[in-house]
Write a protein that holds these residues in place. Structure first.
Motif, PDB file in Angstrom:
ATOM      1  N   PRO A  71       6.810  75.051  32.779  1.00 59.22           N
ATOM      2  CA  PRO A  71       6.070  74.741  34.010  1.00 59.22           C
ATOM      3  C   PRO A  71       6.257  73.295  34.457  1.00 59.22           C
ATOM      4  O   PRO A  71       6.394  73.024  35.645  1.00 59.22           O
ATOM      5  CB  PRO A  71       4.614  75.030  33.633  1.00 59.22           C
ATOM      6  N   ASP A  72       6.311  72.356  33.496  1.00 58.55           N
ATOM      7  CA  ASP A  72       6.557  70.953  33.840  1.00 58.55           C
ATOM      8  C   ASP A  72       7.961  70.781  34.403  1.00 58.55           C
ATOM      9  O   ASP A  72       8.181  70.019  35.343  1.00 58.55           O
ATOM     10  CB  ASP A  72       6.392  70.047  32.617  1.00 58.55           C
ATOM     11  N   PHE A  73       8.924  71.487  33.819  1.00 56.35           N
ATOM     12  CA  PHE A  73      10.302  71.434  34.301  1.00 56.35           C
ATOM     13  C   PHE A  73      10.379  71.955  35.730  1.00 56.35           C
ATOM     14  O   PHE A  73      11.009  71.347  36.590  1.00 56.35           O
ATOM     15  CB  PHE A  73      11.199  72.250  33.371  1.00 56.35           C
ATOM     16  N   ILE A  74       9.712  73.064  35.995  1.00 57.53           N
ATOM     17  CA  ILE A  74       9.704  73.638  37.342  1.00 57.53           C
ATOM     18  C   ILE A  74       9.055  72.668  38.318  1.00 57.53           C
ATOM     19  O   ILE A  74       9.552  72.477  39.430  1.00 57.53           O
ATOM     20  CB  ILE A  74       9.016  75.016  37.343  1.00 57.53           C
ATOM     21  N   ASP A  75       7.971  72.025  37.906  1.00 61.37           N
ATOM     22  CA  ASP A  75       7.342  71.014  38.759  1.00 61.37           C
ATOM     23  C   ASP A  75       8.305  69.873  39.054  1.00 61.37           C
ATOM     24  O   ASP A  75       8.368  69.373  40.168  1.00 61.37           O
ATOM     25  CB  ASP A  75       6.072  70.452  38.114  1.00 61.37           C
ATOM     26  N   LYS A  76       9.085  69.447  38.056  1.00 59.10           N
ATOM     27  CA  LYS A  76      10.053  68.366  38.264  1.00 59.10           C
ATOM     28  C   LYS A  76      11.130  68.788  39.263  1.00 59.10           C
ATOM     29  O   LYS A  76      11.593  67.989  40.064  1.00 59.10           O
ATOM     30  CB  LYS A  76      10.704  67.952  36.946  1.00 59.10           C
ATOM     31  N   ILE A  77      11.549  70.054  39.198  1.00 56.06           N
ATOM     32  CA  ILE A  77      12.548  70.552  40.138  1.00 56.06           C
ATOM     33  C   ILE A  77      11.971  70.616  41.548  1.00 56.06           C
ATOM     34  O   ILE A  77      12.606  70.208  42.511  1.00 56.06           O
ATOM     35  CB  ILE A  77      13.057  71.955  39.720  1.00 56.06           C
ATOM     36  N   ALA A  78      10.760  71.132  41.664  1.00 58.68           N
ATOM     37  CA  ALA A  78      10.168  71.385  42.977  1.00 58.68           C
ATOM     38  C   ALA A  78       9.538  70.152  43.609  1.00 58.68           C
ATOM     39  O   ALA A  78       9.294  70.145  44.815  1.00 58.68           O
ATOM     40  CB  ALA A  78       9.125  72.500  42.865  1.00 58.68           C
TER      41      ALA A  78
ATOM     42  N   ARG B  10      18.274  66.472  40.641  1.00 54.94           N
ATOM     43  CA  ARG B  10      17.178  66.354  39.668  1.00 54.94           C
ATOM     44  C   ARG B  10      17.333  67.396  38.561  1.00 54.94           C
ATOM     45  O   ARG B  10      17.174  67.095  37.377  1.00 54.94           O
ATOM     46  CB  ARG B  10      15.816  66.555  40.353  1.00 54.94           C
ATOM     47  N   THR B  11      17.629  68.623  38.961  1.00 59.90           N
ATOM     48  CA  THR B  11      17.770  69.714  37.996  1.00 59.90           C
ATOM     49  C   THR B  11      18.881  69.411  37.000  1.00 59.90           C
ATOM     50  O   THR B  11      18.686  69.508  35.782  1.00 59.90           O
ATOM     51  CB  THR B  11      18.074  71.033  38.727  1.00 59.90           C
ATOM     52  N   LEU B  12      20.038  69.049  37.498  1.00 59.58           N
ATOM     53  CA  LEU B  12      21.181  68.762  36.628  1.00 59.58           C
ATOM     54  C   LEU B  12      20.922  67.582  35.708  1.00 59.58           C
ATOM     55  O   LEU B  12      21.240  67.626  34.518  1.00 59.58           O
ATOM     56  CB  LEU B  12      22.421  68.468  37.468  1.00 59.58           C
TER      57      LEU B  12
ATOM     58  N   VAL C 123      13.131  80.283  34.636  1.00 65.81           N
ATOM     59  CA  VAL C 123      13.307  78.941  35.178  1.00 65.81           C
ATOM     60  C   VAL C 123      13.598  78.993  36.670  1.00 65.81           C
ATOM     61  O   VAL C 123      12.758  78.617  37.488  1.00 65.81           O
ATOM     62  CB  VAL C 123      14.402  78.159  34.409  1.00 65.81           C
ATOM     63  N   PHE C 124      14.766  79.469  37.059  1.00 68.03           N
ATOM     64  CA  PHE C 124      15.141  79.374  38.463  1.00 68.03           C
ATOM     65  C   PHE C 124      14.365  80.310  39.371  1.00 68.03           C
ATOM     66  O   PHE C 124      14.083  79.956  40.511  1.00 68.03           O
ATOM     67  CB  PHE C 124      16.651  79.540  38.645  1.00 68.03           C
ATOM     68  N   GLY C 125      14.006  81.485  38.911  1.00 68.64           N
ATOM     69  CA  GLY C 125      13.182  82.370  39.741  1.00 68.64           C
ATOM     70  C   GLY C 125      11.889  81.687  40.146  1.00 68.64           C
ATOM     71  O   GLY C 125      11.503  81.669  41.309  1.00 68.64           O
ATOM     72  N   LYS C 126      11.223  81.086  39.168  1.00 67.34           N
ATOM     73  CA  LYS C 126       9.954  80.387  39.433  1.00 67.34           C
ATOM     74  C   LYS C 126      10.170  79.125  40.268  1.00 67.34           C
ATOM     75  O   LYS C 126       9.404  78.841  41.184  1.00 67.34           O
ATOM     76  CB  LYS C 126       9.275  80.016  38.118  1.00 67.34           C
ATOM     77  N   ALA C 127      11.203  78.365  39.955  1.00 66.22           N
ATOM     78  CA  ALA C 127      11.461  77.125  40.691  1.00 66.22           C
ATOM     79  C   ALA C 127      11.794  77.416  42.145  1.00 66.22           C
ATOM     80  O   ALA C 127      11.315  76.726  43.052  1.00 66.22           O
ATOM     81  CB  ALA C 127      12.593  76.347  40.034  1.00 66.22           C
ATOM     82  N   LEU C 128      12.604  78.436  42.389  1.00 66.00           N
ATOM     83  CA  LEU C 128      12.978  78.776  43.761  1.00 66.00           C
ATOM     84  C   LEU C 128      11.785  79.274  44.563  1.00 66.00           C
ATOM     85  O   LEU C 128      11.670  78.990  45.755  1.00 66.00           O
ATOM     86  CB  LEU C 128      14.114  79.797  43.761  1.00 66.00           C
ATOM     87  N   LYS C 129      10.888  79.986  43.921  1.00 71.75           N
ATOM     88  CA  LYS C 129       9.646  80.386  44.600  1.00 71.75           C
ATOM     89  C   LYS C 129       8.843  79.154  44.991  1.00 71.75           C
ATOM     90  O   LYS C 129       8.295  79.074  46.081  1.00 71.75           O
ATOM     91  CB  LYS C 129       8.810  81.306  43.710  1.00 71.75           C
TER      92      LYS C 129
ATOM     93  N   VAL D  57      12.422  79.143  49.127  1.00 72.30           N
ATOM     94  CA  VAL D  57      13.660  79.584  49.763  1.00 72.30           C
ATOM     95  C   VAL D  57      13.752  81.112  49.772  1.00 72.30           C
ATOM     96  O   VAL D  57      12.975  81.792  49.113  1.00 72.30           O
ATOM     97  CB  VAL D  57      14.906  78.993  49.060  1.00 72.30           C
ATOM     98  N   ASP D  58      14.734  81.618  50.508  1.00 74.26           N
ATOM     99  CA  ASP D  58      14.980  83.055  50.561  1.00 74.26           C
ATOM    100  C   ASP D  58      16.025  83.441  49.507  1.00 74.26           C
ATOM    101  O   ASP D  58      16.554  82.583  48.811  1.00 74.26           O
ATOM    102  CB  ASP D  58      15.460  83.464  51.951  1.00 74.26           C
ATOM    103  N   ASP D  59      16.306  84.728  49.378  1.00 74.51           N
ATOM    104  CA  ASP D  59      17.335  85.234  48.462  1.00 74.51           C
ATOM    105  C   ASP D  59      17.188  84.674  47.049  1.00 74.51           C
ATOM    106  O   ASP D  59      18.161  84.252  46.419  1.00 74.51           O
ATOM    107  CB  ASP D  59      18.745  84.919  48.982  1.00 74.51           C
ATOM    108  N   ILE D  60      15.972  84.704  46.532  1.00 77.16           N
ATOM    109  CA  ILE D  60      15.679  84.087  45.239  1.00 77.16           C
ATOM    110  C   ILE D  60      16.529  84.676  44.119  1.00 77.16           C
ATOM    111  O   ILE D  60      17.086  83.936  43.305  1.00 77.16           O
ATOM    112  CB  ILE D  60      14.168  84.179  44.917  1.00 77.16           C
ATOM    113  N   LYS D  61      16.677  85.985  44.068  1.00 73.95           N
ATOM    114  CA  LYS D  61      17.442  86.597  42.976  1.00 73.95           C
ATOM    115  C   LYS D  61      18.910  86.157  43.012  1.00 73.95           C
ATOM    116  O   LYS D  61      19.484  85.812  41.984  1.00 73.95           O
ATOM    117  CB  LYS D  61      17.334  88.117  43.040  1.00 73.95           C
ATOM    118  N   LEU D  62      19.515  86.157  44.195  1.00 72.77           N
ATOM    119  CA  LEU D  62      20.902  85.723  44.319  1.00 72.77           C
ATOM    120  C   LEU D  62      21.037  84.248  43.963  1.00 72.77           C
ATOM    121  O   LEU D  62      21.921  83.854  43.203  1.00 72.77           O
ATOM    122  CB  LEU D  62      21.425  85.980  45.730  1.00 72.77           C
ATOM    123  N   ARG D  63      20.152  83.423  44.494  1.00 75.16           N
ATOM    124  CA  ARG D  63      20.217  81.986  44.220  1.00 75.16           C
ATOM    125  C   ARG D  63      20.023  81.699  42.728  1.00 75.16           C
ATOM    126  O   ARG D  63      20.735  80.880  42.145  1.00 75.16           O
ATOM    127  CB  ARG D  63      19.182  81.236  45.049  1.00 75.16           C
ATOM    128  N   ALA D  64      19.075  82.376  42.115  1.00 75.64           N
ATOM    129  CA  ALA D  64      18.838  82.188  40.681  1.00 75.64           C
ATOM    130  C   ALA D  64      20.066  82.606  39.876  1.00 75.64           C
ATOM    131  O   ALA D  64      20.451  81.931  38.913  1.00 75.64           O
ATOM    132  CB  ALA D  64      17.607  82.971  40.234  1.00 75.64           C
TER     133      ALA D  64
END
Length: 154
Positions: free
Chosen positions: A30-37, A47-49, A89-95, A99-106
């Motif tokens: 959750p902290d990682f997702i917060d850092k991304i978002a 930031r993610t990389l 990770v990415f599913g939650k961060a993208l939400k 953004v749209d197309d979350i599954k494809l982007r993740a």
């Protein structure tokens, strides 16, 4: 910090913390997702990389090397790590980014980072394996940025 499968039943926080441990993140997912978002959306790829690569470098390759040692085949390593990225990770961060197309982007983000991790930590292929974190982030961030928030049709 040790996590076992019993944390999976303790709600989203337990699952994400378990994933963070398996990805060798120095904080809970959750902290990682917060850092991304958190911060400008124009720097989310960077930031993610930076967080992931510097963390994995400090852990001598993190989940990539651990998975390579602990499993028989590369396909198992890829499936395991990609699944961790996609689901927690990415599913939650993208939400969180909205953004749209979350599954494809993740899926795109996961496949790119799995490939990068395999080249840097398992195959130790140069020049990727020997690049400094900032150099690698500079060349890879535009790709991840596009997968996270960019136009996927161009």
């Amino acid at each position: 910090m040790t996590h076992d499968d019993s944390h999976k039943d303790s709600g989203a926080g337990g699952i994400l913390d378990s994933v963070a441990a398996r990805l060798r993140l120095p904080f809970g997912a959750p902290d990682f997702i917060d850092k991304i978002a958190t911060g400008t959306v124009n720097e989310v790829g960077r930031r993610t990389l930076y967080v992931l690569i510097s963390t994995w470098d400090a852990a001598d390759g993190g989940p990539f090397v651990a998975s390579a040692i602990g499993t028989a085949g590369v396909s198992k390593i890829v499936d395991t790590i990609e699944d961790l990225f996609l689901n927690a990770v990415f599913g939650k961060a993208l939400k969180a980014i909205g953004v749209d197309d979350i599954k494809l982007r993740a899926s795109l983000c996961a496949s790119a980072l799995v490939g990068l991790g395999m080249m840097r930590y398992v195959a130790t292929a140069d020049p990727i394996a020997s690049m400094k974190v900032d150099e690698l982030v500079d060349v890879f961030a535009p790709t991840l940025q596009r997968y996270l928030i960019g136009d996927l049709t161009e």
